[in-house]
Design an enzyme around this catalytic site. Structure first.
Site, PDB file in Angstrom:
ATOM      1  N   ASP A 265       0.923  -1.202  -0.083  1.00 16.51           N
ATOM      2  CA  ASP A 265      -0.155   0.011  -0.127  1.00 16.51           C
ATOM      3  C   ASP A 265       0.836   1.210  -0.019  1.00 16.51           C
ATOM      4  O   ASP A 265       0.397   2.283   0.360  1.00 16.51           O
ATOM      5  CB  ASP A 265      -0.921   0.143   0.986  1.00 16.51           C
ATOM      6  CG  ASP A 265      -1.731  -1.277   1.408  1.00 16.51           C
ATOM      7  OD1 ASP A 265      -2.391  -1.829   0.460  1.00 16.51           O
ATOM      8  OD2 ASP A 265      -1.852  -1.729   2.391  1.00 16.51           O
TER       9      ASP A 265
ATOM     10  N   SER B 253       2.348   6.892   0.487  1.00 16.23           N
ATOM     11  CA  SER B 253       1.496   5.964   1.247  1.00 16.23           C
ATOM     12  C   SER B 253       0.337   6.145   0.393  1.00 16.23           C
ATOM     13  O   SER B 253      -0.320   7.158   0.399  1.00 16.23           O
ATOM     14  CB  SER B 253       1.276   6.407   2.782  1.00 16.23           C
ATOM     15  OG  SER B 253       0.556   5.737   3.277  1.00 16.23           O
ATOM     16  N   ARG B 254      -0.301   4.986   0.150  1.00 11.45           N
ATOM     17  CA  ARG B 254      -1.433   5.009  -0.604  1.00 11.45           C
ATOM     18  C   ARG B 254      -2.870   5.053   0.519  1.00 11.45           C
ATOM     19  O   ARG B 254      -3.822   5.362  -0.151  1.00 11.45           O
ATOM     20  CB  ARG B 254      -1.512   3.811  -1.419  1.00 11.45           C
ATOM     21  CG  ARG B 254      -0.538   3.836  -2.519  1.00 11.45           C
ATOM     22  CD  ARG B 254      -0.801   2.414  -3.519  1.00 11.45           C
ATOM     23  NE  ARG B 254       0.297   2.473  -4.433  1.00 11.45           N
ATOM     24  CZ  ARG B 254       1.277   1.797  -4.496  1.00 11.45           C
ATOM     25  NH1 ARG B 254       1.326   1.025  -3.542  1.00 11.45           N
ATOM     26  NH2 ARG B 254       2.246   1.822  -5.319  1.00 11.45           N
ATOM     27  N   VAL B 255      -2.505   4.976   1.533  1.00 13.79           N
ATOM     28  CA  VAL B 255      -3.679   5.194   2.603  1.00 13.79           C
ATOM     29  C   VAL B 255      -3.613   6.723   2.931  1.00 13.79           C
ATOM     30  O   VAL B 255      -4.590   7.442   3.107  1.00 13.79           O
ATOM     31  CB  VAL B 255      -3.247   4.225   3.790  1.00 13.79           C
ATOM     32  CG1 VAL B 255      -4.524   4.819   4.949  1.00 13.79           C
ATOM     33  CG2 VAL B 255      -3.400   2.844   3.523  1.00 13.79           C
TER      34      VAL B 255
END
Length: 502
Positions: A338, A363-365
């Site tokens: 992620d 950070s894909r979050v």
């Protein structure tokens, strides 16, 4: 007379036991070793053996039934294959490869088989879980929304990690990858997070240093260390991260938050490549087998945040070669995880530690797993830093720059300097927000670089003494209002003025 009475009583007890005992027959399949080749063996005579079943050889050597062919079985050895020879007997155990789990593992050092490697006696674990387990179903997963605070400014502010996320740490060797993972583990001392450190193919001296650092910072009381040393068989190196994940999943299913570090998956991929070639599986790109993507995806998909409570956060570490992010294993893991934290050897050589390349890290979050107070300060900080990195390249050519460009470059250098942080010097979120707010509002632009450390320390000290209520609100996750931001800046200005006067 008393001896005769005792003998008669013992005979009556034995007769009672024998009366109730019913003999049973147990069928066990026993085969023979056809050939032994370094880390694998080929056996026959086990028609009922199952995939991933543990099989037993003489001299205490064990293995995993891996290739189930009609005429023979390819077995991955978990012990020293030099003790075996063609013709040796091999028999089924009737159970898949498993590992002990439970609270008794906290503070212990074990291998992928669950064998104790420290000197604190045997384990008292009552449960054993298979090392290969299915990942949680989609509907059992909850969104990643709670932050996992590392205590590292550049990560918590610009590349936040959430509980249940899979964040890759990658970079060339000796750039500080393990140091970031260690800092993160040490910073969980008061966060109620169980930590698992999984060493794969590392030198024994390197693992010993990690364990010593964890003990020195009182982190072993909530940490389990699972080790497969570089001189261990490739089969043991292959199953070790799966075993460590099963240990972590036990705590996750108890409703606990867990952090697992895989150090590192490059060596794990090489061990699996060696086993696959020895088992005569077709090689693919860079001689890795075609299912290496599935192996790592299957492992990392087990990290999640459960709706029923509990989470498993994964920090896989990957070693690149000559900054080549387009190699086979790096591209695989970047696509599985992620987000990634990339450590630049150029920044490392300049002493800009941690050597996190913000431009290549993501950070894909994102802000969904970040304390709300960060959002008021990191947006402008990230934008100005990105502009600085672009302009710095042009500034090297010696071209004449206007005043606005020079200010942007000067501010960017101050940001880069303030993001420097020593190992085991974690900062609480409130202090990070205060320092970064002062940086983003250009309060530190005119301070010489050699005095930025003292300026940061002065701001942190002033916040602890003058803004305790604000600190508590930030730690609770409250959003930073305009009034709160002005209060932070006022505290920072007071601290900086006092430093100048002093």
């Amino acid at each position: 007379m008393s001896l005769l009475t005792a003998l008669n009583a013992s005979k009556r007890d034995l007769d009672t036991v024998l009366k109730d005992w019913q003999p049973t027959l147990r069928v066990r399949e026993t085969g023979r070793v056809l050939a032994v080749e370094q880390a694998v063996a080929r056996v026959n005579g086990l028609p009922g053996v199952q995939a991933d079943e543990r099989v037993e050889f003489p001299h205490g050597v064990q293995g995993i039934a891996y290739n189930l062919d009609p005429a023979e079985v390819g077995v991955v050895l978990l012990g020293d294959g030099r003790k075996l020879a063609a013709g040796d007997p091999v028999r089924r155990s009737g159970r898949v490869v498993d590992v002990p789990v439970g609270e008794s593992l906290l503070g212990r050092v074990v291998d992928g088989n669950g064998r104790v490697l420290d000197e604190r006696g045997s384990l008292s674990a009552r449960e054993h879980w298979p090392v290969e387990r299915a990942a949680p179903a989609i509907m059992a997963r909850a969104p990643v929304s709670e932050p996992l605070v590392t205590g590292i400014k550049v990560i918590d502010a610009l590349i936040p990690i959430g509980r249940g996320q899979r964040e890759l740490i990658l970079g060339d060797r000796q750039t500080g990858k393990t140091a970031i993972a260690l800092d993160t583990i040490v910073n969980q001392h008061d966060k109620n997070v169980i930590c698992i450190y999984c060493a794969i193919g590392q030198r024994s001296s390197a693992v010993a240093r990690v364990i010593a650092a964890l003990r020195a910072h009182d982190a072993m009381r909530y940490t389990v260390v699972v080790v497969a040393a570089g001189d261990d068989p490739p089969g043991l190196q292959y199953i070790t991260p799966f075993a460590a994940t099963s240990i972590a999943e036990y705590f996750m299913h108890q409703g606990r938050d867990v952090l697992i570090v895989y150090d590192d998956l490059t060596r794990h991929a090489r061990a699996y490549r060696e086993l696959s070639l020895l088992l005569r599986r077709p090689p693919g790109r860079e001689a890795f087998p075609g299912d290496i993507f599935y192996v790592h995806a299957h492992l990392l998909e087990r990290a999640t945040h459960l709706r029923a409570g509990g989470s498993l956060t994964a920090l896989p570490i990957l070693e690149t070669e000559a900054q080549n992010l387009a190699a086979y294993i790096p591209t695989n893991l970047v696509s599985i995880t992620d987000g990634q934290i990339y450590l630049s050897p150029d920044l490392f050589r300049k002493g800009l530690l941690p050597a996190v390349d913000v431009g290549r890290s993501v950070s894909r979050v994102g802000g969904k797993a970040q304390l709300a107070a960060y959002r008021a300060v990191t947006g402008a900080l990230k934008l100005s830093y990105a502009q600085f990195e672009e302009l710095e390249v042009f500034a090297r050519f010696g071209t004449r720059l206007d005043e606005a460009t020079r200010r942007t470059i000067r501010h960017g250098r101050q940001v880069r300097e303030i993001l420097k942080q020593g190992q085991f010097q974690a900062l609480p979120p409130a202090e990070q927000v205060a320092v970064l707010a002062a940086t983003s509002q250009h309060l530190l632009d005119d301070i010489p670089a050699e005095q930025l450390g003292a300026a940061e320390q002065a701001i942190r000290q002033a916040l602890r003494t003058q803004g305790s209520a604000l600190c508590a609100a930030i730690e609770r996750g409250a959003a930073l209002t305009d009034a709160d931001l002005q209060q932070l800046l006022a505290i920072a200005r007071t601290a900086l003025n006092g430093m100048v006067k002093g």
